[in-house]
Design a protein around this motif. Sequence first.
Motif, PDB file in Angstrom:
ATOM      1  N   VAL A 161      16.016   5.686  19.888  1.00 11.14           N
ATOM      2  CA  VAL A 161      16.965   6.200  18.898  1.00 11.14           C
ATOM      3  C   VAL A 161      17.780   7.341  19.491  1.00 11.14           C
ATOM      4  N   ASP A 162      19.092   7.236  19.358  1.00 10.73           N
ATOM      5  CA  ASP A 162      19.987   8.361  19.640  1.00 10.73           C
ATOM      6  C   ASP A 162      20.249   9.061  18.313  1.00 10.73           C
ATOM      7  N   PRO A 163      19.718  10.267  18.120  1.00  7.41           N
ATOM      8  CA  PRO A 163      19.891  10.947  16.833  1.00  7.41           C
ATOM      9  C   PRO A 163      21.245  11.619  16.669  1.00  7.41           C
ATOM     10  N   GLY A 164      22.047  11.618  17.735  1.00  2.46           N
ATOM     11  CA  GLY A 164      23.323  12.326  17.699  1.00  2.46           C
ATOM     12  C   GLY A 164      23.167  13.754  18.196  1.00  2.46           C
ATOM     13  N   TRP A 165      24.299  14.425  18.319  1.00  2.00           N
ATOM     14  CA  TRP A 165      24.324  15.823  18.741  1.00  2.00           C
ATOM     15  C   TRP A 165      24.276  16.668  17.481  1.00  2.00           C
ATOM     16  N   VAL A 166      23.084  17.101  17.136  1.00  2.00           N
ATOM     17  CA  VAL A 166      22.863  17.748  15.843  1.00  2.00           C
ATOM     18  C   VAL A 166      22.556  19.234  16.019  1.00  2.00           C
ATOM     19  N   PRO A 167      22.826  20.040  14.979  1.00  2.00           N
ATOM     20  CA  PRO A 167      22.663  21.496  15.075  1.00  2.00           C
ATOM     21  C   PRO A 167      21.218  21.962  14.950  1.00  2.00           C
ATOM     22  N   THR A 168      20.450  21.714  15.989  1.00  3.30           N
ATOM     23  CA  THR A 168      19.089  22.223  16.107  1.00  3.30           C
ATOM     24  C   THR A 168      19.076  23.326  17.158  1.00  3.30           C
ATOM     25  N   TYR A 202      18.217  -0.246  20.579  1.00  2.00           N
ATOM     26  CA  TYR A 202      18.698   1.109  20.848  1.00  2.00           C
ATOM     27  C   TYR A 202      19.608   1.455  19.674  1.00  2.00           C
ATOM     28  N   TRP A 203      19.219   2.475  18.901  1.00  3.55           N
ATOM     29  CA  TRP A 203      19.805   2.733  17.585  1.00  3.55           C
ATOM     30  C   TRP A 203      20.540   4.069  17.515  1.00  3.55           C
ATOM     31  N   HIS A 204      21.586   4.074  16.710  1.00  3.99           N
ATOM     32  CA  HIS A 204      22.261   5.319  16.319  1.00  3.99           C
ATOM     33  C   HIS A 204      22.697   5.156  14.866  1.00  3.99           C
ATOM     34  N   HIS A 205      22.128   5.989  14.007  1.00  3.13           N
ATOM     35  CA  HIS A 205      22.453   5.958  12.576  1.00  3.13           C
ATOM     36  C   HIS A 205      22.340   4.541  12.003  1.00  3.13           C
ATOM     37  N   ARG A 206      21.182   3.917  12.243  1.00  2.00           N
ATOM     38  CA  ARG A 206      20.811   2.604  11.709  1.00  2.00           C
ATOM     39  C   ARG A 206      21.688   1.459  12.219  1.00  2.00           C
ATOM     40  N   GLN A 207      22.401   1.694  13.272  1.00  2.76           N
ATOM     41  CA  GLN A 207      23.194   0.638  13.896  1.00  2.76           C
ATOM     42  C   GLN A 207      22.755   0.498  15.353  1.00  2.76           C
ATOM     43  N   THR A 208      22.605  -0.732  15.805  1.00  2.49           N
ATOM     44  CA  THR A 208      22.259  -0.927  17.205  1.00  2.49           C
ATOM     45  C   THR A 208      23.492  -0.754  18.078  1.00  2.49           C
ATOM     46  N   GLN A 209      23.259  -0.191  19.261  1.00  2.80           N
ATOM     47  CA  GLN A 209      24.301  -0.014  20.255  1.00  2.80           C
ATOM     48  C   GLN A 209      23.803  -0.567  21.591  1.00  2.80           C
ATOM     49  N   THR A 210      24.725  -0.675  22.530  1.00  5.27           N
ATOM     50  CA  THR A 210      24.360  -1.163  23.857  1.00  5.27           C
ATOM     51  C   THR A 210      23.999   0.024  24.742  1.00  5.27           C
ATOM     52  N   PRO A 211      22.779   0.074  25.237  1.00  8.31           N
ATOM     53  CA  PRO A 211      22.377   1.191  26.094  1.00  8.31           C
ATOM     54  C   PRO A 211      22.799   0.973  27.541  1.00  8.31           C
ATOM     55  N   HIS A 212      22.495   1.927  28.392  1.00  3.12           N
ATOM     56  CA  HIS A 212      22.700   1.803  29.835  1.00  3.12           C
ATOM     57  C   HIS A 212      22.074   0.487  30.315  1.00  3.12           C
ATOM     58  N   PRO A 213      22.766  -0.293  31.117  1.00  5.19           N
ATOM     59  CA  PRO A 213      22.222  -1.588  31.562  1.00  5.19           C
ATOM     60  C   PRO A 213      20.851  -1.494  32.223  1.00  5.19           C
ATOM     61  N   ALA A 214      20.598  -0.410  32.940  1.00  2.52           N
ATOM     62  CA  ALA A 214      19.312  -0.295  33.628  1.00  2.52           C
ATOM     63  C   ALA A 214      18.145  -0.268  32.654  1.00  2.52           C
ATOM     64  N   SER A 215      18.368   0.271  31.464  1.00  2.00           N
ATOM     65  CA  SER A 215      17.274   0.371  30.497  1.00  2.00           C
ATOM     66  C   SER A 215      16.805  -0.998  30.028  1.00  2.00           C
ATOM     67  N   GLN A 216      17.671  -2.014  30.144  1.00  2.00           N
ATOM     68  CA  GLN A 216      17.332  -3.371  29.731  1.00  2.00           C
ATOM     69  C   GLN A 216      16.965  -4.272  30.913  1.00  2.00           C
ATOM     70  N   ASP A 217      16.967  -3.718  32.107  1.00  2.00           N
ATOM     71  CA  ASP A 217      16.713  -4.486  33.327  1.00  2.00           C
ATOM     72  C   ASP A 217      15.200  -4.582  33.565  1.00  2.00           C
ATOM     73  N   PRO A 218      14.613  -5.774  33.488  1.00  2.00           N
ATOM     74  CA  PRO A 218      13.160  -5.904  33.680  1.00  2.00           C
ATOM     75  C   PRO A 218      12.676  -5.354  35.017  1.00  2.00           C
ATOM     76  N   ASP A 219      13.479  -5.492  36.066  1.00  2.00           N
ATOM     77  CA  ASP A 219      13.071  -4.976  37.370  1.00  2.00           C
ATOM     78  C   ASP A 219      12.993  -3.456  37.356  1.00  2.00           C
ATOM     79  N   PHE A 220      13.992  -2.807  36.746  1.00  2.00           N
ATOM     80  CA  PHE A 220      13.951  -1.350  36.673  1.00  2.00           C
ATOM     81  C   PHE A 220      12.807  -0.889  35.769  1.00  2.00           C
ATOM     82  N   GLN A 221      12.592  -1.586  34.674  1.00  2.00           N
ATOM     83  CA  GLN A 221      11.478  -1.229  33.788  1.00  2.00           C
ATOM     84  C   GLN A 221      10.151  -1.283  34.546  1.00  2.00           C
ATOM     85  N   THR A 222       9.976  -2.325  35.346  1.00  2.00           N
ATOM     86  CA  THR A 222       8.742  -2.457  36.127  1.00  2.00           C
ATOM     87  C   THR A 222       8.612  -1.330  37.141  1.00  2.00           C
ATOM     88  N   GLN A 223       9.692  -1.001  37.831  1.00  2.00           N
ATOM     89  CA  GLN A 223       9.670   0.100  38.789  1.00  2.00           C
ATOM     90  C   GLN A 223       9.311   1.415  38.111  1.00  2.00           C
TER      91      GLN A 223
END
Length: 237
Positions: A161-168, A202-223
């Motif tokens: 989840v990407d929560p956004g740039w929030v005032p914390t 990969y979510w932002h405000h209840r909507q799915t978005q496309t993340p960085h390609p590497a995050s979905q790459d099985p080879d990178f996940q395994t590494q």
Amino acid sequence: MALILVTGAASGLGHNTANALADDGHDVVVHVRDPGRLTHADDSVRWKGVVTGDLADLDEIRDVARQASGFGRFDAVIHNAGVMNRPEDATVNTIAPYLLTALMEKPARLVYLSSSMHRTGSTDLRRLTDGSASYDDSKLWVTALALAFASRWEGTSSHAVDPGWVPTRMGGRGAPDDLTAGHETQVWLATHPDPIPSSGGYWHHRQTQTPHPASQDPDFQTQLLQALESHTGVRLD
């Protein structure tokens, strides 16, 4: 009613997430680094329990897992804890979520806090342990971690989840995004009764978005998983 763990819940998004879940009637266990930061008078009666430990320290991460496991199998775990632009970015933001997940009984649902900044992270995994990792790197890696679990553990859904740039405290008072919207997606993913895609979003405000390609790459996940196993000495089932 679900049993839910929220890490990094002393303030900010984690605190708001834990309170929203408790207000909805769920049994919430919160993790905090320093119990002295729990200054709200109603916290102790609102939550089922508190676990403590510094997620920048591998031994304390293991102890947090031990404490949390004392409450039984969680229905959902929300890995909210995070730091920014510190030497411990990789440990808190990536290694701790991995180690807690590996050491605890598999929950029905996993939610990991990412950031839009993950899109400029590096895939150079040498940076995971050599002290040079940036915040962006750590958020790319935890996003890949979330999606790796989604494809590996049948019966457990896993989302980032990407929560956004929030005032914390981390985001700063001038952050432009809505603070309430910043925790609503995590709460929804942890408790929504209907299928929401079953896993791997990969979510932002209840909507799915496309993340960085590497995050979905099985080879990178395994590494990444191999690097985390090597560093922590804990193998993922």
